[in-house]
Write a protein that holds these residues in place. Structure first.
Motif, PDB file in Angstrom:
ATOM      1  N   LEU A 118       0.858  -1.135   0.305  1.00 16.42           N
ATOM      2  CA  LEU A 118      -0.121  -0.066   0.037  1.00 16.42           C
ATOM      3  C   LEU A 118       0.795   1.135   0.150  1.00 16.42           C
ATOM      4  O   LEU A 118       1.966   1.180   0.519  1.00 16.42           O
ATOM      5  CB  LEU A 118      -0.924   0.058   1.351  1.00 16.42           C
ATOM      6  N   SER A 119       0.378   2.304  -0.700  1.00 14.67           N
ATOM      7  CA  SER A 119       1.030   3.636  -0.623  1.00 14.67           C
ATOM      8  C   SER A 119       0.135   4.658  -1.013  1.00 14.67           C
ATOM      9  O   SER A 119      -0.858   4.545  -1.667  1.00 14.67           O
ATOM     10  CB  SER A 119       1.992   3.499  -1.710  1.00 14.67           C
ATOM     11  N   LYS A 141      -3.835  -6.607  11.913  1.00 22.13           N
ATOM     12  CA  LYS A 141      -2.755  -6.495  11.142  1.00 22.13           C
ATOM     13  C   LYS A 141      -3.158  -5.698  10.123  1.00 22.13           C
ATOM     14  O   LYS A 141      -2.421  -4.733   9.365  1.00 22.13           O
ATOM     15  CB  LYS A 141      -2.104  -7.704  10.542  1.00 22.13           C
ATOM     16  N   GLU A 142      -4.555  -5.497   9.625  1.00 25.17           N
ATOM     17  CA  GLU A 142      -5.028  -4.877   8.623  1.00 25.17           C
ATOM     18  C   GLU A 142      -5.187  -3.351   8.796  1.00 25.17           C
ATOM     19  O   GLU A 142      -4.757  -2.619   8.173  1.00 25.17           O
ATOM     20  CB  GLU A 142      -6.429  -5.576   8.154  1.00 25.17           C
ATOM     21  N   LEU A 143      -5.539  -3.010  10.167  1.00 30.52           N
ATOM     22  CA  LEU A 143      -5.442  -1.628  10.482  1.00 30.52           C
ATOM     23  C   LEU A 143      -3.950  -1.179  10.953  1.00 30.52           C
ATOM     24  O   LEU A 143      -3.552  -0.116  10.347  1.00 30.52           O
ATOM     25  CB  LEU A 143      -6.029  -1.819  12.196  1.00 30.52           C
ATOM     26  N   GLU A 144      -3.170  -2.091  11.269  1.00 28.30           N
ATOM     27  CA  GLU A 144      -1.499  -1.577  11.198  1.00 28.30           C
ATOM     28  C   GLU A 144      -1.080  -1.424   9.878  1.00 28.30           C
ATOM     29  O   GLU A 144      -0.478  -0.331   9.728  1.00 28.30           O
ATOM     30  CB  GLU A 144      -0.659  -2.712  11.927  1.00 28.30           C
ATOM     31  N   MET A 169       0.854   2.709   6.281  1.00 27.50           N
ATOM     32  CA  MET A 169       0.688   3.690   4.832  1.00 27.50           C
ATOM     33  C   MET A 169       0.529   5.104   5.140  1.00 27.50           C
ATOM     34  O   MET A 169       1.233   5.657   4.525  1.00 27.50           O
ATOM     35  CB  MET A 169      -0.364   2.958   4.127  1.00 27.50           C
ATOM     36  N   ILE A 170      -0.348   5.332   5.999  1.00 29.74           N
ATOM     37  CA  ILE A 170      -0.703   6.833   6.167  1.00 29.74           C
ATOM     38  C   ILE A 170       0.681   7.580   6.814  1.00 29.74           C
ATOM     39  O   ILE A 170       0.767   8.471   6.547  1.00 29.74           O
ATOM     40  CB  ILE A 170      -1.875   7.102   6.990  1.00 29.74           C
ATOM     41  N   SER A 171       1.232   6.774   7.787  1.00 28.45           N
ATOM     42  CA  SER A 171       2.493   7.615   8.377  1.00 28.45           C
ATOM     43  C   SER A 171       3.551   7.596   7.539  1.00 28.45           C
ATOM     44  O   SER A 171       4.749   8.319   8.014  1.00 28.45           O
ATOM     45  CB  SER A 171       2.806   6.521   9.713  1.00 28.45           C
ATOM     46  N   LYS A 172       3.705   6.587   6.377  1.00 32.33           N
ATOM     47  CA  LYS A 172       4.817   6.844   5.600  1.00 32.33           C
ATOM     48  C   LYS A 172       4.369   7.151   4.221  1.00 32.33           C
ATOM     49  O   LYS A 172       4.004   6.407   3.372  1.00 32.33           O
ATOM     50  CB  LYS A 172       5.776   5.280   5.646  1.00 32.33           C
ATOM     51  N   LYS A 179       4.098   8.164   0.279  1.00 29.32           N
ATOM     52  CA  LYS A 179       4.908   7.867  -1.020  1.00 29.32           C
ATOM     53  C   LYS A 179       5.864   6.747  -0.601  1.00 29.32           C
ATOM     54  O   LYS A 179       6.620   6.431  -1.730  1.00 29.32           O
ATOM     55  CB  LYS A 179       5.648   9.270  -1.152  1.00 29.32           C
ATOM     56  N   GLU A 180       5.600   5.753   0.081  1.00 32.91           N
ATOM     57  CA  GLU A 180       6.615   4.637   0.371  1.00 32.91           C
ATOM     58  C   GLU A 180       5.539   3.513   0.147  1.00 32.91           C
ATOM     59  O   GLU A 180       4.432   3.364   0.809  1.00 32.91           O
ATOM     60  CB  GLU A 180       7.081   4.449   1.893  1.00 32.91           C
ATOM     61  N   LEU A 181       6.090   2.122  -0.317  1.00 35.35           N
ATOM     62  CA  LEU A 181       5.214   1.127  -0.474  1.00 35.35           C
ATOM     63  C   LEU A 181       5.538   0.393   0.655  1.00 35.35           C
ATOM     64  O   LEU A 181       6.593  -0.091   1.177  1.00 35.35           O
ATOM     65  CB  LEU A 181       5.847   0.516  -1.809  1.00 35.35           C
ATOM     66  N   VAL A 182       4.407   0.027   1.400  1.00 39.16           N
ATOM     67  CA  VAL A 182       4.231  -0.711   2.600  1.00 39.16           C
ATOM     68  C   VAL A 182       3.904  -2.241   2.247  1.00 39.16           C
ATOM     69  O   VAL A 182       2.703  -2.214   1.864  1.00 39.16           O
ATOM     70  CB  VAL A 182       3.658  -0.292   3.803  1.00 39.16           C
ATOM     71  N   LYS A 183       4.631  -3.227   2.495  1.00 39.34           N
ATOM     72  CA  LYS A 183       4.409  -4.581   1.983  1.00 39.34           C
ATOM     73  C   LYS A 183       3.972  -5.458   3.242  1.00 39.34           C
ATOM     74  O   LYS A 183       4.729  -5.443   4.502  1.00 39.34           O
ATOM     75  CB  LYS A 183       5.399  -5.134   1.208  1.00 39.34           C
TER      76      LYS A 183
END
Length: 417
Positions: A284-285, A391-394, A399-402, A404-408
């Motif tokens: 997610l990004s 884990k879904e909420l985390e 994603m919101i805290s980072k 433009k970064e892809l969080v996998k």
């Protein structure tokens, strides 16, 4: 009387021949002497200068340290070609007048030419322009990386053969000090058969240079995925997995008879056992400047297919929801007959930052059978607190805290009718 005349004539002839021979020998020695002391400093054109200035330069050059040679190499026309039509040269570019057959020695490197008398510089060649570019893929390896793998792929349309060249690996991270790596190559979804490289002894940077062939139809080529598993063999002959590379063939445009060289960083294989209905991995990004929400559907594993035949196709539908209302829906390409499909597809949705508090993403894994029936294999929802937990909420909050970064992350699928 006639005998004396003949004797005198013979003596005169011998004397003339001897004089001519001595003259030729002296000329050749003189010319050789001039050639030995005639040379050209290639770094700079030589101007015609008075003898006293040359002697001063010579004396000063003995005191000063030698300067480094210029990187440019002169491009010179030999005297034998002066009759040709060349670009007009200025007096500064003329090395030496043609009538000066012997050049005055100067300090500097000797020329590789025997004589450059009357030669002209018409330009210079910069050797830096002809160097091969540095392969930065070997040096720009980030910290924390567990290794990098290079390979090439080529598809022969006529024979329907996929040619794979395993080139090399760099910066492997074995569990011990020494490393003896080898590679297994799979063509997914077939996980029963594989091809294996030779083992390279005691090296963290193995050079493989091995070729492998898979027979694959052009109709199913873009639905197949290459999987490279890099192993280390210890002294007890135990195999330790160092990392893997997953490469969907649809990621690269494979034209006929064209070889494509690719490198990928190794990833650690997730050793957790699949959940009851399988798992799905995605990134997610969110770009707050563009107001764009991006999701990359990577792969799934451990799916419980309703039909085990290869005609089964599995795809993922991604839906952007706002409250309970469907905003937009997209789906991946279908993968045939695999409980562990690889997608690696990216989707973007236009979403304002203020709408993220009420938005959510729903991912449904669907299966189509030969009877054109659709079965839901599992579903997962990521979003803010009102839609998800754990884990879904985390994942959503990270994603919101980072931006433009892809969080996998991996997520367990839940069965939903």
């Amino acid at each position: 009387m006639p005998e004396q005349a003949v004797t005198v004539a013979g003596g005169v002839t011998v004397g003339i021949l001897l004089f001519v021979l001595i003259g030729i020998t002296a000329y050749l020695l003189w010319k050789k002497f001039c050639l030995l002391y005639s040379y050209e400093e290639l770094t700079n054109p030589v101007k015609t200068t008075p003898m006293n200035v040359i002697l001063q330069d010579q004396s000063s050059s003995e005191i000063q340290p030698k300067s480094t040679r210029s990187k440019s190499v002169p491009f010179i026309i030999p005297p034998t070609l002066h009759g040709r039509d060349w670009i007009n040269l200025t007096n500064e570019e003329q090395i030496q007048e043609e009538n000066n057959s012997c050049m005055i020695p100067q300090s500097g490197p000797r020329s590789s030419f025997c004589s450059l008398a009357g030669a002209y510089i018409v330009g210079t060649v910069n050797p830096e322009l002809y160097k091969f570019p540095e392969d930065k893929s070997e040096t720009d390896i980030p910290e924390g990386n567990i290794g990098r793998l290079w390979f090439s792929i080529e598809y022969k349309q006529a024979s329907e053969r996929l040619l794979i060249s395993l080139i090399k690996a760099r910066k492997l991270q074995p569990p011990a000090d020494s490393c003896s790596p080898f590679v297994k190559i799979y063509l997914l979804p077939d996980e029963r058969h594989y091809l294996q490289s030779k083992t390279k002894r005691k090296t963290l940077n193995p050079q493989f240079d091995e070729n492998f062939v898979f027979q694959v139809s052009s109709k199913t080529l873009l639905q197949r995925t290459l999987k490279f598993l890099v192993y280390h063999v210890d002294k007890q002959k135990h195999h330790h997995l160092l990392g893997q590379v997953i490469f969907p063939l649809k990621s690269e445009a494979l034209t006929d008879d064209s070889k494509v060289v690719i490198w990928r960083d190794l990833e650690k294989e997730d050793l957790e056992s699949p959940s009851e209905y399988g798992d799905i991995q995605f990134s997610l990004s969110y770009n707050d400047c563009l107001g764009r929400l991006t999701i990359v559907v990577l792969r799934a594993r451990g799916l419980k297919l309703q039909d085990e035949s290869r005609a089964v196709s599995v795809y993922v539908r991604v839906s952007l929801m706002n409250h309970s209302k469907l905003v937009r829906s997209k789906k991946t390409a279908a993968v045939l007959g695999s409980p562990n499909p690889v997608y690696n597809e990216s989707f973007s949705f236009k979403t304002n930052q203020t709408a993220l508090d009420t938005a959510s993403l729903s991912l449904s894994v669907l299966q189509n059978t030969e009877q054109q029936k659709t079965h839901v294999l599992g579903r997962v929802i990521v979003g803010p607190f009102m839609y998800s937990r754990g884990k879904e909420l985390e994942h959503w909050n990270e994603m919101i805290s980072k931006p433009k970064e892809l969080v996998k992350q991996w997520h367990a699928l839940c069965y939903s009718t």
